[in-house]
Design an enzyme around this catalytic site. Structure first.
Site, mmCIF file in Angstrom:
data_model
loop_
_atom_site.group_PDB
_atom_site.id
_atom_site.type_symbol
_atom_site.label_atom_id
_atom_site.label_comp_id
_atom_site.label_asym_id
_atom_site.label_seq_id
_atom_site.Cartn_x
_atom_site.Cartn_y
_atom_site.Cartn_z
ATOM 1 N N ASP A 1 -1.144 15.043 6.547
ATOM 2 C CA ASP A 1 -1.734 15.963 7.510
ATOM 3 C C ASP A 1 -1.076 15.721 8.865
ATOM 4 O O ASP A 1 -0.578 14.621 9.129
ATOM 5 C CB ASP A 1 -3.243 15.726 7.679
ATOM 6 N N ARG B 1 0.854 -1.196 0.000
ATOM 7 C CA ARG B 1 0.000 0.000 0.000
ATOM 8 C C ARG B 1 0.881 1.234 0.000
ATOM 9 O O ARG B 1 1.785 1.377 0.847
ATOM 10 C CB ARG B 1 -0.914 -0.017 1.222
ATOM 11 N N MET C 1 -6.962 4.558 6.720
ATOM 12 C CA MET C 1 -8.253 3.879 6.648
ATOM 13 C C MET C 1 -8.231 2.497 5.987
ATOM 14 O O MET C 1 -9.295 1.951 5.699
ATOM 15 C CB MET C 1 -9.265 4.776 5.922
ATOM 16 N N GLU C 2 -7.045 1.908 5.788
ATOM 17 C CA GLU C 2 -7.019 0.656 5.041
ATOM 18 C C GLU C 2 -6.116 -0.451 5.587
ATOM 19 O O GLU C 2 -6.358 -1.634 5.332
ATOM 20 C CB GLU C 2 -6.584 0.932 3.585
ATOM 21 N N THR D 1 -1.558 7.671 2.127
ATOM 22 C CA THR D 1 -1.327 8.824 2.992
ATOM 23 C C THR D 1 -1.930 8.582 4.370
ATOM 24 O O THR D 1 -2.791 7.720 4.547
ATOM 25 C CB THR D 1 -1.919 10.110 2.396
#
Length: 233
Positions: A204, A87, A180-181, A90
């Site tokens: 961020d 993956r 999120m993954e 971000t």
């Protein structure tokens, strides 16, 4: 061909780089791959296979979140027999010393998702990276002097939340960032006997409020791709 991927068997390499943003994949395939061929455009999830320094490698978008990542990884594993998945995504940093563009190699991923508890009948599973990919990625990052941290991350099902102090408990337990993954990626990779690693760029910082632009997220974070491609088998 599978339900959501239009490639014929053999058109996808054994090593696949995945990203939530299909436009990031489209851009990076153009930047890094030679003899590049598009194998998927279904639902705008671009997929490409090409050569990097003579090694055949594929890249594909998966969309945001655990459900779509799980869907595409299942099809890549079951229908196309991939062996390695990396993956390139971000994350939001939860610690002050991680700046925009810094890299995190996720050694494990905690989550607030119930996907693993459903799979394991209410029990907890600890999703972790493949050590071979992790160690080789760290060696490449170190040799290139990339600002890279090996740490735990948190995979959330909810991007927006009204919960106060939502991140504090995770920070207290050594989690450095949220995405999120990865929790689903590591779990499904283990299930299908695939090597997996998440290489994440800080887009961020939750503490400072700093944030990269949508264009920067799509085109600027190339260091994680350089590492992923160097360790592609």
């Amino acid at each position: 061909m599978s339900l959501h991927i239009s490639a014929a068997v053999g058109e996808i390499a054994e090593t696949v780089l995945i990203s939530g943003d299909p436009l990031r994949i489209k851009h990076m395939a153009d930047v890094f791959l030679e003899e590049c061929v598009c194998f998927n455009e279904i639902r705008g999830m671009y997929g490409y296979t090409g050569l990097y320094k003579g090694t055949r490698v594929s890249m594909m978008g998966t969309g945001i979140g655990i459900p779509t990542t799980s869907l595409f990884l299942h099809e890549l594993a079951v229908n196309y027999g991939i062996k390695n998945v990396i993956r390139v995504g971000t994350m939001g940093a939860m610690v002050s010393d991680l700046e925009l563009g810094n890299l995190v190699l996720a050694k494990s991923a905690s989550t607030d998702s119930n996907v693993n508890r459903i799979e394991f009948n209410g029990l907890d599973y600890a999703p972790t990276a493949d050590f071979d990919l992790l160690s080789r990625a760290f060696a490449v990052a170190k040799s290139r002097k990339f600002n890279t941290t090996v740490a735990q991350v948190f995979s959330t099902d909810s991007f927006y939340s009204d919960q106060p102090n939502r991140w504090q408990k995770w920070i207290e337990h050594g989690i450095v960032g949220v995405e999120m993954e990865t929790a689903a990626l590591y779990t499904l990779a283990a299930k299908h006997n695939i090597k997996a690693l998440a290489i994440l760029s800080v887009s961020d910082n939750i503490l400072s409020g700093s944030s990269s632009s949508a264009e920067e997220r799509e085109t600027a974070f190339q260091d994680m791709f350089k590492i992923a491609l160097e360790i592609a088998e």
